[in-house]
Write a protein that holds these residues in place. Structure first.
Motif, PDB file in Angstrom:
ATOM      1  N   ALA A  37       0.893   3.988  -2.846  1.00  0.00           N
ATOM      2  CA  ALA A  37       0.527   5.347  -2.461  1.00  0.00           C
ATOM      3  C   ALA A  37       1.605   6.346  -2.860  1.00  0.00           C
ATOM      4  O   ALA A  37       1.294   7.434  -3.350  1.00  0.00           O
ATOM      5  CB  ALA A  37       0.267   5.409  -0.959  1.00  0.00           C
ATOM      6  N   ARG A  63       0.836  -1.214   0.000  1.00  0.00           N
ATOM      7  CA  ARG A  63       0.000   0.000   0.000  1.00  0.00           C
ATOM      8  C   ARG A  63       0.866   1.256   0.000  1.00  0.00           C
ATOM      9  O   ARG A  63       0.569   2.230  -0.709  1.00  0.00           O
ATOM     10  CB  ARG A  63      -0.943   0.001   1.193  1.00  0.00           C
ATOM     11  CG  ARG A  63      -2.187  -0.819   0.977  1.00  0.00           C
ATOM     12  CD  ARG A  63      -3.291  -0.511   1.964  1.00  0.00           C
ATOM     13  NE  ARG A  63      -2.860  -0.305   3.330  1.00  0.00           N
ATOM     14  CZ  ARG A  63      -2.788  -1.256   4.255  1.00  0.00           C
ATOM     15  NH1 ARG A  63      -3.112  -2.483   3.971  1.00  0.00           N
ATOM     16  NH2 ARG A  63      -2.392  -0.968   5.476  1.00  0.00           N
ATOM     17  N   GLU A  64       1.935   1.262   0.800  1.00  0.00           N
ATOM     18  CA  GLU A  64       2.802   2.443   0.863  1.00  0.00           C
ATOM     19  C   GLU A  64       3.530   2.679  -0.468  1.00  0.00           C
ATOM     20  O   GLU A  64       3.666   3.819  -0.907  1.00  0.00           O
ATOM     21  CB  GLU A  64       3.790   2.308   2.011  1.00  0.00           C
ATOM     22  CG  GLU A  64       3.117   2.470   3.361  1.00  0.00           C
ATOM     23  CD  GLU A  64       4.031   2.186   4.540  1.00  0.00           C
ATOM     24  OE1 GLU A  64       5.255   2.046   4.346  1.00  0.00           O
ATOM     25  OE2 GLU A  64       3.510   2.103   5.667  1.00  0.00           O
ATOM     26  N   PRO A 106      -1.866   6.211   1.902  1.00  0.00           N
ATOM     27  CA  PRO A 106      -1.971   4.746   1.868  1.00  0.00           C
ATOM     28  C   PRO A 106      -3.327   4.225   2.343  1.00  0.00           C
ATOM     29  O   PRO A 106      -3.778   3.171   1.904  1.00  0.00           O
ATOM     30  CB  PRO A 106      -0.856   4.272   2.805  1.00  0.00           C
ATOM     31  CG  PRO A 106       0.110   5.387   2.865  1.00  0.00           C
ATOM     32  CD  PRO A 106      -0.691   6.645   2.666  1.00  0.00           C
TER      33      PRO A 106
END
Length: 109
Positions: free
Chosen positions: A14, A10-11, A21
């Protein structure tokens, strides 16, 4: 490799998309929901490789549809890296010189 796989993925996504995120869900589809092009997926995969010190199989990237799929692929890469490290450590121990077979003994000193 201390963060959870989902967090790392996710990071990375993002950062690539310049969003928070928390806006990225595991069920989001990379192309349809996140508007990622194939090159974007490759760039995110390269970033994950850098962050995690693993290799993602490039031939499997085209089968990645969701964030969950990318997390699963990273999980496989982590497991593969652990197996390779263990194999290397075992092989290294087998080849290690005994108490009298150091570098000087091998060189004939």
């Amino acid at each position: 490799m201390k963060d959870s796989i989902d967090e790392v993925v996710r990071e990375a996504l993002a950062a690539h998309l310049a969003v928070d995120p928390g806006q990225i869900e595991p069920t989001h589809r990379l192309a349809a929901d996140l508007a990622l092009q194939p090159l974007d997926v490759v760039l995110v995969a390269c970033r994950l490789e850098e962050l995690e010190g693993v290799e993602l199989p490039i031939d499997r990237l085209d089968a990645i549809d969701t964030v969950e799929d990318l997390s699963a692929l990273l999980g496989l890469a982590r497991a593969s890296a652990r197996r390779r490290r263990r194999t290397f450590e075992v092989e290294h121990r087998r080849r290690a010189p005994g108490p009298r077979r150091g570098l000087r003994a091998a060189a004939g000193d």
